[in-house]
Design a protein around this motif. Structure first.
Motif, PDB file in Angstrom:
ATOM      1  N   ILE A 208       0.864  -1.178   0.000  1.00 31.02           N
ATOM      2  CA  ILE A 208       0.000   0.000   0.000  1.00 31.02           C
ATOM      3  C   ILE A 208       0.904   1.234   0.000  1.00 31.02           C
ATOM      4  CG2 ILE A 208      -1.911   1.165   1.151  1.00 31.02           C
ATOM      5  CD1 ILE A 208      -2.351  -1.493   2.718  1.00 31.02           C
ATOM      6  N   ALA A 209       0.686   2.119  -0.939  1.00 34.89           N
ATOM      7  CA  ALA A 209       1.512   3.325  -1.061  1.00 34.89           C
ATOM      8  C   ALA A 209       0.672   4.561  -0.812  1.00 34.89           C
ATOM      9  CB  ALA A 209       2.154   3.400  -2.437  1.00 34.89           C
ATOM     10  N   GLU A 210       1.135   5.416   0.096  1.00 39.70           N
ATOM     11  CA  GLU A 210       0.541   6.739   0.224  1.00 39.70           C
ATOM     12  C   GLU A 210       1.390   7.689  -0.609  1.00 39.70           C
ATOM     13  OE1 GLU A 210       2.145   8.753   4.229  1.00 39.70           O
ATOM     14  OE2 GLU A 210       0.954   6.961   4.642  1.00 39.70           O
ATOM     15  N   VAL A 211       0.743   8.498  -1.439  1.00 44.81           N
ATOM     16  CA  VAL A 211       1.482   9.357  -2.359  1.00 44.81           C
ATOM     17  C   VAL A 211       1.110  10.813  -2.123  1.00 44.81           C
ATOM     18  CG1 VAL A 211       1.682   7.535  -4.082  1.00 44.81           C
ATOM     19  CG2 VAL A 211      -0.220   9.135  -4.225  1.00 44.81           C
ATOM     20  N   GLU A 212       2.120  11.674  -2.144  1.00 43.47           N
ATOM     21  CA  GLU A 212       1.901  13.098  -1.921  1.00 43.47           C
ATOM     22  C   GLU A 212       1.266  13.768  -3.127  1.00 43.47           C
ATOM     23  OE1 GLU A 212       5.566  14.820  -0.617  1.00 43.47           O
ATOM     24  OE2 GLU A 212       5.861  13.315   0.945  1.00 43.47           O
ATOM     25  N   GLU A 213       1.555  13.244  -4.312  1.00 41.86           N
ATOM     26  CA  GLU A 213       0.991  13.817  -5.537  1.00 41.86           C
ATOM     27  C   GLU A 213       0.555  12.680  -6.451  1.00 41.86           C
ATOM     28  OE1 GLU A 213       2.362  16.696  -9.275  1.00 41.86           O
ATOM     29  OE2 GLU A 213       3.551  16.637  -7.440  1.00 41.86           O
ATOM     30  N   LEU A 214      -0.741  12.592  -6.701  1.00 42.32           N
ATOM     31  CA  LEU A 214      -1.288  11.539  -7.554  1.00 42.32           C
ATOM     32  C   LEU A 214      -1.407  12.045  -8.986  1.00 42.32           C
ATOM     33  CD1 LEU A 214      -2.573   8.707  -7.836  1.00 42.32           C
ATOM     34  CD2 LEU A 214      -4.780   9.790  -7.353  1.00 42.32           C
ATOM     35  N   LEU A 215      -0.833  11.269  -9.919  1.00 41.19           N
ATOM     36  CA  LEU A 215      -0.862  11.625 -11.331  1.00 41.19           C
ATOM     37  C   LEU A 215      -1.617  10.562 -12.119  1.00 41.19           C
ATOM     38  CD1 LEU A 215       2.854  12.757 -11.722  1.00 41.19           C
ATOM     39  CD2 LEU A 215       0.850  14.199 -11.294  1.00 41.19           C
ATOM     40  N   GLU A 216      -1.976  10.924 -13.331  1.00 40.80           N
ATOM     41  CA  GLU A 216      -2.666   9.984 -14.203  1.00 40.80           C
ATOM     42  C   GLU A 216      -1.657   9.097 -14.933  1.00 40.80           C
ATOM     43  OE1 GLU A 216      -5.925   9.532 -14.280  1.00 40.80           O
ATOM     44  OE2 GLU A 216      -6.058  11.082 -12.722  1.00 40.80           O
ATOM     45  N   PRO A 217      -2.069   7.903 -15.363  1.00 38.52           N
ATOM     46  CA  PRO A 217      -1.160   7.026 -16.108  1.00 38.52           C
ATOM     47  C   PRO A 217      -0.578   7.747 -17.326  1.00 38.52           C
ATOM     48  CG  PRO A 217      -3.126   5.826 -15.476  1.00 38.52           C
ATOM     49  CD  PRO A 217      -3.371   7.265 -15.110  1.00 38.52           C
ATOM     50  N   GLY A 218       0.737   7.610 -17.504  1.00 36.56           N
ATOM     51  CA  GLY A 218       1.422   8.252 -18.608  1.00 36.56           C
ATOM     52  C   GLY A 218       2.059   9.577 -18.256  1.00 36.56           C
ATOM     53  N   GLU A 219       1.723  10.138 -17.100  1.00 39.23           N
ATOM     54  CA  GLU A 219       2.288  11.425 -16.708  1.00 39.23           C
ATOM     55  C   GLU A 219       3.657  11.299 -16.035  1.00 39.23           C
ATOM     56  OE1 GLU A 219      -1.462  14.416 -16.101  1.00 39.23           O
ATOM     57  OE2 GLU A 219      -0.880  13.235 -14.351  1.00 39.23           O
ATOM     58  N   LEU A 220       4.001  10.096 -15.603  1.00 40.30           N
ATOM     59  CA  LEU A 220       5.327   9.862 -15.036  1.00 40.30           C
ATOM     60  C   LEU A 220       6.271   9.393 -16.134  1.00 40.30           C
ATOM     61  CD1 LEU A 220       4.587   7.925 -11.703  1.00 40.30           C
ATOM     62  CD2 LEU A 220       5.122  10.348 -11.969  1.00 40.30           C
ATOM     63  N   ASP A 221       7.461   9.966 -16.177  1.00 41.77           N
ATOM     64  CA  ASP A 221       8.481   9.481 -17.100  1.00 41.77           C
ATOM     65  C   ASP A 221       8.946   8.111 -16.612  1.00 41.77           C
ATOM     66  OD1 ASP A 221      10.788   8.905 -18.556  1.00 41.77           O
ATOM     67  OD2 ASP A 221      11.463  10.989 -18.563  1.00 41.77           O
ATOM     68  N   PRO A 222       8.825   7.063 -17.427  1.00 45.22           N
ATOM     69  CA  PRO A 222       9.246   5.725 -16.992  1.00 45.22           C
ATOM     70  C   PRO A 222      10.693   5.675 -16.503  1.00 45.22           C
ATOM     71  CG  PRO A 222       8.021   5.596 -19.045  1.00 45.22           C
ATOM     72  CD  PRO A 222       8.250   7.048 -18.783  1.00 45.22           C
ATOM     73  N   ASN A 223      11.545   6.558 -17.029  1.00 41.43           N
ATOM     74  CA  ASN A 223      12.944   6.575 -16.601  1.00 41.43           C
ATOM     75  C   ASN A 223      13.109   7.078 -15.170  1.00 41.43           C
ATOM     76  OD1 ASN A 223      14.251   5.730 -19.109  1.00 41.43           O
ATOM     77  ND2 ASN A 223      13.490   7.654 -19.944  1.00 41.43           N
ATOM     78  N   ASP A 224      12.094   7.753 -14.651  1.00 39.15           N
ATOM     79  CA  ASP A 224      12.177   8.314 -13.301  1.00 39.15           C
ATOM     80  C   ASP A 224      11.551   7.405 -12.241  1.00 39.15           C
ATOM     81  OD1 ASP A 224      13.404  10.578 -14.325  1.00 39.15           O
ATOM     82  OD2 ASP A 224      11.513  11.675 -14.545  1.00 39.15           O
TER      83      ASP A 224
END
Length: 271
Positions: A208-224
């Motif tokens: 279970i992950a709590e996240v400070e900033e939730l983004l939509e799929p594809g908004e994260l660079d896979p390299n990061d």
């Protein structure tokens, strides 16, 4: 594929009494404080926690400890938690202290499907030979001691060397905190808050992950991405207030440079 749940309470609702939790963080940096508080409010008991340390008396895993929710702790050090030390020495808590690098590798191995591994760390000490006090009785005698571990000689580039066998850790649930995450469970940690979080995520059967900033799929660079979504089953989006509620384990300060320069320029100030 959408792994977002509505609240931390919903995310931890199926954690039973006696469960094993792998928990991210180092000191108070990067700890999943919202999920820990949800576990506390759910009145879950007899837990075994695997984490680098046990928070402090009033924050992080220390909150579970004070309320006597922890039965056993696997950690690399006691840290600033006086209640942790008190419960251990009073025979109220079982504690397996593990070298920090060994603990990290045990968690990584558990998430990688590796049952055990050999390491040179601990050879020639009670880590390998056994006898470390895991639990005391109320009279201060050792009630449970660590068992001896298998050792083996390996030939290396520097000659023959002895190694000790360490077993992987797999937890029932993993609790982690991330800076950014998407609905598929891909996670990015910020700087030193990364620490044990990827390892805790890997070795949890249900993470279970709590996240400070939730983004939509594809908004994260896979390299990061530090933790791929395959390791994460549930995501809890934090409110801005929850995301900003962070504490410092031990505050140390020094005078501002401009104050020091002002003092140095004042005659008779003594520097």
């Amino acid at each position: 594929m959408d792994k977002v749940v509505s609240s931390a309470a919903e995310a931890v609702a199926d954690i039973p009494d006696g469960a094993t939790l792998s928990v991210g963080g180092f000191g108070l940096c990067g700890i999943p404080s919202v999920l820990i508080d949800a576990v506390l409010r759910a009145d879950i008991r007899e837990l075994e926690a695997i984490s680098n340390n046990c928070g402090v008396d009033d924050w992080g895993l220390g909150r579970l400890l004070v309320e006597k929710r922890l039965r056993r702790m696997t950690a690399s050090y006691v840290g600033e938690n006086k209640e942790f030390a008190r419960q251990y020495l009073a025979g109220e808590l079982e504690v397996e202290l593990t070298p920090q690098g060994t603990l990290a590798e045990r968690m990584r191995a558990g998430g990688s499907g590796i049952a055990a591994f050999f390491t040179a760390t601990g050879v020639g000490t009670q880590v390998a030979e056994g006898g470390l006090p895991w639990k005391y009785d109320d009279a201060g005698h050792v009630a449970i001691a660590s068992p001896p571990k298998q050792t083996q000689i390996f030939s290396t580039a520097d000659g023959e060397r002895e190694y000790v066998l360490e077993h992987a850790i797999v937890a029932d649930f993993g609790l982690v905190r991330a800076w950014k995450g998407d609905r598929h469970g891909n996670l990015i940690y910020r700087q030193s808050a990364r620490n044990f979080n990827p390892l805790a995520a890997m070795c949890g059967r249900i993470t279970i992950a709590e996240v400070e900033e939730l983004l939509e799929p594809g908004e994260l660079d896979p390299n990061d991405v530090h933790t791929p979504g395959v390791y994460v089953q549930r995501v809890v989006a934090l409110t801005p207030e929850q995301a900003n509620d962070k504490r410092i384990e031990k505050v140390t300060t020094r005078p501002r440079p401009d104050v020091l320069e002002g003092n140095a320029a004042t005659p008779g100030s003594g520097g």
